[in-house]
Design a protein around this motif. Structure first.
Motif, PDB file in Angstrom:
ATOM      1  N   GLY A  50      42.556 -15.062  -8.408  1.00  0.00           N
ATOM      2  CA  GLY A  50      43.559 -14.550  -9.335  1.00  0.00           C
ATOM      3  C   GLY A  50      44.143 -13.263  -8.790  1.00  0.00           C
ATOM      4  N   MET A  51      44.028 -12.220  -9.565  1.00  0.00           N
ATOM      5  CA  MET A  51      44.555 -10.911  -9.148  1.00  0.00           C
ATOM      6  C   MET A  51      43.494 -10.038  -8.474  1.00  0.00           C
ATOM      7  SD  MET A  51      47.743 -10.892 -10.039  1.00  0.00           S
ATOM      8  CE  MET A  51      48.192  -9.180  -9.993  1.00  0.00           C
ATOM      9  N   ASN A  52      42.249 -10.527  -8.437  1.00  0.00           N
ATOM     10  CA  ASN A  52      41.139  -9.698  -7.955  1.00  0.00           C
ATOM     11  C   ASN A  52      40.583 -10.188  -6.627  1.00  0.00           C
ATOM     12  OD1 ASN A  52      41.062  -8.036 -10.319  1.00  0.00           O
ATOM     13  ND2 ASN A  52      40.101  -9.736 -11.394  1.00  0.00           N
ATOM     14  N   MET A  53      40.038  -9.254  -5.872  1.00  0.00           N
ATOM     15  CA  MET A  53      39.362  -9.560  -4.626  1.00  0.00           C
ATOM     16  C   MET A  53      37.863  -9.625  -4.911  1.00  0.00           C
ATOM     17  SD  MET A  53      40.228 -10.268  -1.597  1.00  0.00           S
ATOM     18  CE  MET A  53      41.712  -9.503  -1.021  1.00  0.00           C
ATOM     19  N   HIS A  54      37.244 -10.720  -4.501  1.00  0.00           N
ATOM     20  CA  HIS A  54      35.805 -10.901  -4.679  1.00  0.00           C
ATOM     21  C   HIS A  54      35.116 -10.820  -3.325  1.00  0.00           C
ATOM     22  CE1 HIS A  54      35.538 -12.510  -8.944  1.00  0.00           C
ATOM     23  NE2 HIS A  54      36.824 -12.253  -8.756  1.00  0.00           N
ATOM     24  N   TYR A  55      34.032 -10.051  -3.269  1.00  0.00           N
ATOM     25  CA  TYR A  55      33.262  -9.874  -2.037  1.00  0.00           C
ATOM     26  C   TYR A  55      31.925 -10.573  -2.185  1.00  0.00           C
ATOM     27  CZ  TYR A  55      36.608  -6.534  -0.285  1.00  0.00           C
ATOM     28  OH  TYR A  55      37.758  -5.957   0.184  1.00  0.00           O
ATOM     29  N   ARG A  56      31.411 -11.073  -1.042  1.00  0.00           N
ATOM     30  CA  ARG A  56      30.101 -11.713  -1.016  1.00  0.00           C
ATOM     31  C   ARG A  56      29.485 -11.498   0.354  1.00  0.00           C
ATOM     32  NH1 ARG A  56      30.348 -16.408   1.916  1.00  0.00           N
ATOM     33  NH2 ARG A  56      32.412 -17.294   2.190  1.00  0.00           N
ATOM     34  N   LEU A  57      28.168 -11.692   0.418  1.00  0.00           N
ATOM     35  CA  LEU A  57      27.501 -11.648   1.712  1.00  0.00           C
ATOM     36  C   LEU A  57      27.982 -12.838   2.513  1.00  0.00           C
ATOM     37  CD1 LEU A  57      23.856 -10.716   0.675  1.00  0.00           C
ATOM     38  CD2 LEU A  57      25.728  -9.206   1.334  1.00  0.00           C
ATOM     39  N   SER A  58      28.234 -12.634   3.777  1.00  0.00           N
ATOM     40  CA  SER A  58      28.818 -13.687   4.600  1.00  0.00           C
ATOM     41  C   SER A  58      27.841 -14.820   4.890  1.00  0.00           C
ATOM     42  CB  SER A  58      29.350 -13.112   5.911  1.00  0.00           C
ATOM     43  OG  SER A  58      28.291 -12.536   6.640  1.00  0.00           O
ATOM     44  N   SER A  59      26.531 -14.537   4.806  1.00  0.00           N
ATOM     45  CA  SER A  59      25.552 -15.591   5.064  1.00  0.00           C
ATOM     46  C   SER A  59      24.200 -15.198   4.491  1.00  0.00           C
ATOM     47  CB  SER A  59      25.459 -15.851   6.569  1.00  0.00           C
ATOM     48  OG  SER A  59      24.310 -15.354   7.142  1.00  0.00           O
ATOM     49  N   ASP A  60      23.357 -16.200   4.306  1.00  0.00           N
ATOM     50  CA  ASP A  60      22.000 -15.929   3.833  1.00  0.00           C
ATOM     51  C   ASP A  60      21.180 -15.178   4.875  1.00  0.00           C
ATOM     52  OD1 ASP A  60      22.368 -16.985   1.320  1.00  0.00           O
ATOM     53  OD2 ASP A  60      21.569 -18.960   1.833  1.00  0.00           O
ATOM     54  N   GLU A  61      21.614 -15.191   6.124  1.00  0.00           N
ATOM     55  CA  GLU A  61      20.912 -14.435   7.165  1.00  0.00           C
ATOM     56  C   GLU A  61      20.917 -12.941   6.850  1.00  0.00           C
ATOM     57  OE1 GLU A  61      19.084 -15.785   9.553  1.00  0.00           O
ATOM     58  OE2 GLU A  61      19.676 -17.731   8.768  1.00  0.00           O
ATOM     59  N   ILE A  62      21.953 -12.475   6.190  1.00  0.00           N
ATOM     60  CA  ILE A  62      22.009 -11.063   5.788  1.00  0.00           C
ATOM     61  C   ILE A  62      20.900 -10.794   4.775  1.00  0.00           C
ATOM     62  CG2 ILE A  62      23.409  -9.251   4.703  1.00  0.00           C
ATOM     63  CD1 ILE A  62      24.333 -10.179   7.537  1.00  0.00           C
ATOM     64  N   LYS A  63      20.688 -11.742   3.854  1.00  0.00           N
ATOM     65  CA  LYS A  63      19.589 -11.603   2.893  1.00  0.00           C
ATOM     66  C   LYS A  63      18.255 -11.529   3.620  1.00  0.00           C
ATOM     67  CE  LYS A  63      21.643 -13.982  -1.040  1.00  0.00           C
ATOM     68  NZ  LYS A  63      21.447 -15.084  -1.993  1.00  0.00           N
ATOM     69  N   ASN A  64      18.096 -12.317   4.666  1.00  0.00           N
ATOM     70  CA  ASN A  64      16.851 -12.298   5.433  1.00  0.00           C
ATOM     71  C   ASN A  64      16.619 -10.926   6.064  1.00  0.00           C
ATOM     72  OD1 ASN A  64      16.424 -14.997   4.820  1.00  0.00           O
ATOM     73  ND2 ASN A  64      17.275 -15.734   6.746  1.00  0.00           N
ATOM     74  N   ILE A  65      17.690 -10.315   6.566  1.00  0.00           N
ATOM     75  CA  ILE A  65      17.567  -8.970   7.152  1.00  0.00           C
ATOM     76  C   ILE A  65      17.085  -7.994   6.083  1.00  0.00           C
ATOM     77  CG2 ILE A  65      18.856  -7.010   8.115  1.00  0.00           C
ATOM     78  CD1 ILE A  65      20.688  -9.118   9.474  1.00  0.00           C
ATOM     79  N   ILE A  66      17.724  -8.030   4.920  1.00  0.00           N
ATOM     80  CA  ILE A  66      17.360  -7.131   3.819  1.00  0.00           C
ATOM     81  C   ILE A  66      15.920  -7.381   3.390  1.00  0.00           C
ATOM     82  CG2 ILE A  66      17.880  -6.463   1.430  1.00  0.00           C
ATOM     83  CD1 ILE A  66      19.967  -5.566   3.574  1.00  0.00           C
ATOM     84  N   ASP A  67      15.548  -8.644   3.229  1.00  0.00           N
ATOM     85  CA  ASP A  67      14.184  -8.989   2.819  1.00  0.00           C
ATOM     86  C   ASP A  67      13.161  -8.485   3.831  1.00  0.00           C
ATOM     87  OD1 ASP A  67      15.176 -10.255   0.566  1.00  0.00           O
ATOM     88  OD2 ASP A  67      15.048 -12.274   1.441  1.00  0.00           O
ATOM     89  N   ASN A  68      13.449  -8.675   5.117  1.00  0.00           N
ATOM     90  CA  ASN A  68      12.517  -8.234   6.156  1.00  0.00           C
ATOM     91  C   ASN A  68      12.382  -6.717   6.199  1.00  0.00           C
ATOM     92  OD1 ASN A  68      11.586 -10.723   7.149  1.00  0.00           O
ATOM     93  ND2 ASN A  68      13.449 -10.984   8.347  1.00  0.00           N
ATOM     94  N   VAL A  69      13.477  -6.011   6.016  1.00  0.00           N
ATOM     95  CA  VAL A  69      13.419  -4.548   5.988  1.00  0.00           C
ATOM     96  C   VAL A  69      12.609  -4.097   4.776  1.00  0.00           C
ATOM     97  CG1 VAL A  69      14.780  -2.428   5.668  1.00  0.00           C
ATOM     98  CG2 VAL A  69      15.502  -4.157   7.324  1.00  0.00           C
ATOM     99  N   ASP A  70      12.852  -4.714   3.624  1.00  0.00           N
ATOM    100  CA  ASP A  70      12.095  -4.349   2.420  1.00  0.00           C
ATOM    101  C   ASP A  70      10.594  -4.582   2.628  1.00  0.00           C
ATOM    102  OD1 ASP A  70      14.417  -3.583   1.137  1.00  0.00           O
ATOM    103  OD2 ASP A  70      14.555  -5.385  -0.113  1.00  0.00           O
ATOM    104  N   LYS A  71      10.227  -5.712   3.244  1.00  0.00           N
ATOM    105  CA  LYS A  71       8.811  -5.998   3.532  1.00  0.00           C
ATOM    106  C   LYS A  71       8.238  -4.965   4.497  1.00  0.00           C
ATOM    107  CE  LYS A  71       9.256 -10.962   2.987  1.00  0.00           C
ATOM    108  NZ  LYS A  71       9.334 -12.248   3.701  1.00  0.00           N
ATOM    109  N   PHE A  72       9.001  -4.622   5.514  1.00  0.00           N
ATOM    110  CA  PHE A  72       8.554  -3.621   6.479  1.00  0.00           C
ATOM    111  C   PHE A  72       8.306  -2.285   5.788  1.00  0.00           C
ATOM    112  CE2 PHE A  72       9.620  -0.005   9.151  1.00  0.00           C
ATOM    113  CZ  PHE A  72       8.646  -0.108  10.133  1.00  0.00           C
ATOM    114  N   VAL A  73       9.224  -1.880   4.935  1.00  0.00           N
ATOM    115  CA  VAL A  73       9.109  -0.587   4.237  1.00  0.00           C
ATOM    116  C   VAL A  73       7.855  -0.567   3.376  1.00  0.00           C
ATOM    117  CG1 VAL A  73      10.171   0.878   2.464  1.00  0.00           C
ATOM    118  CG2 VAL A  73      11.551  -0.010   4.341  1.00  0.00           C
ATOM    119  N   VAL A  74       7.608  -1.648   2.640  1.00  0.00           N
ATOM    120  CA  VAL A  74       6.405  -1.717   1.801  1.00  0.00           C
ATOM    121  C   VAL A  74       5.162  -1.621   2.684  1.00  0.00           C
ATOM    122  CG1 VAL A  74       5.029  -3.248   0.329  1.00  0.00           C
ATOM    123  CG2 VAL A  74       7.468  -2.967  -0.107  1.00  0.00           C
TER     124      VAL A  74
END
Length: 97
Positions: free
Chosen positions: A66-90
């Motif tokens: 419509g009139m709005n721009m919607h953003y999303r993660l380009s792939s689930d691989e980005i989620k994997n990066i975030i998940d792995n970093v979160d696990k590493f931090v813990v």
């Protein structure tokens, strides 16, 4: 740009607190830029610059709805990066006690 340069670009893009917050905000699905603007307390111009960097690194994609721009993660691989970093931090914080 070779693979190593692109990898560095991804880490640099994710390395900024605001951009990391944007990626976490989009983790569960696409959002309108207006919702991002409500959650990320910066000017529209500042938010746009961060979104541009994330898009150029291949982390985000967008589409006009419509009139709005919607953003999303380009792939689930980005989620994997975030998940792995979160696990590493813990793990890191648990081991450093």
């Amino acid at each position: 740009m070779d693979k190593e340069e692109l990898s560095v670009k991804v880490f640099k893009a994710l390395g900024h607190p605001i951009r990391y917050k944007i990626v976490k905000f989009l983790y569960n699905g696409p959002k309108c830029v207006c919702k991002l603007n409500e959650d990320i307390e910066f000017s529209q111009a500042n938010l746009s610059q961060h979104l541009k960097i994330l898009k150029e690194a291949g982390i985000l994609s967008c589409e006009k709805v419509g009139m709005n721009m919607h953003y999303r993660l380009s792939s689930d691989e980005i989620k994997n990066i975030i998940d792995n970093v979160d696990k590493f931090v813990v793990s890191f914080t648990d081991n450093s006690k």
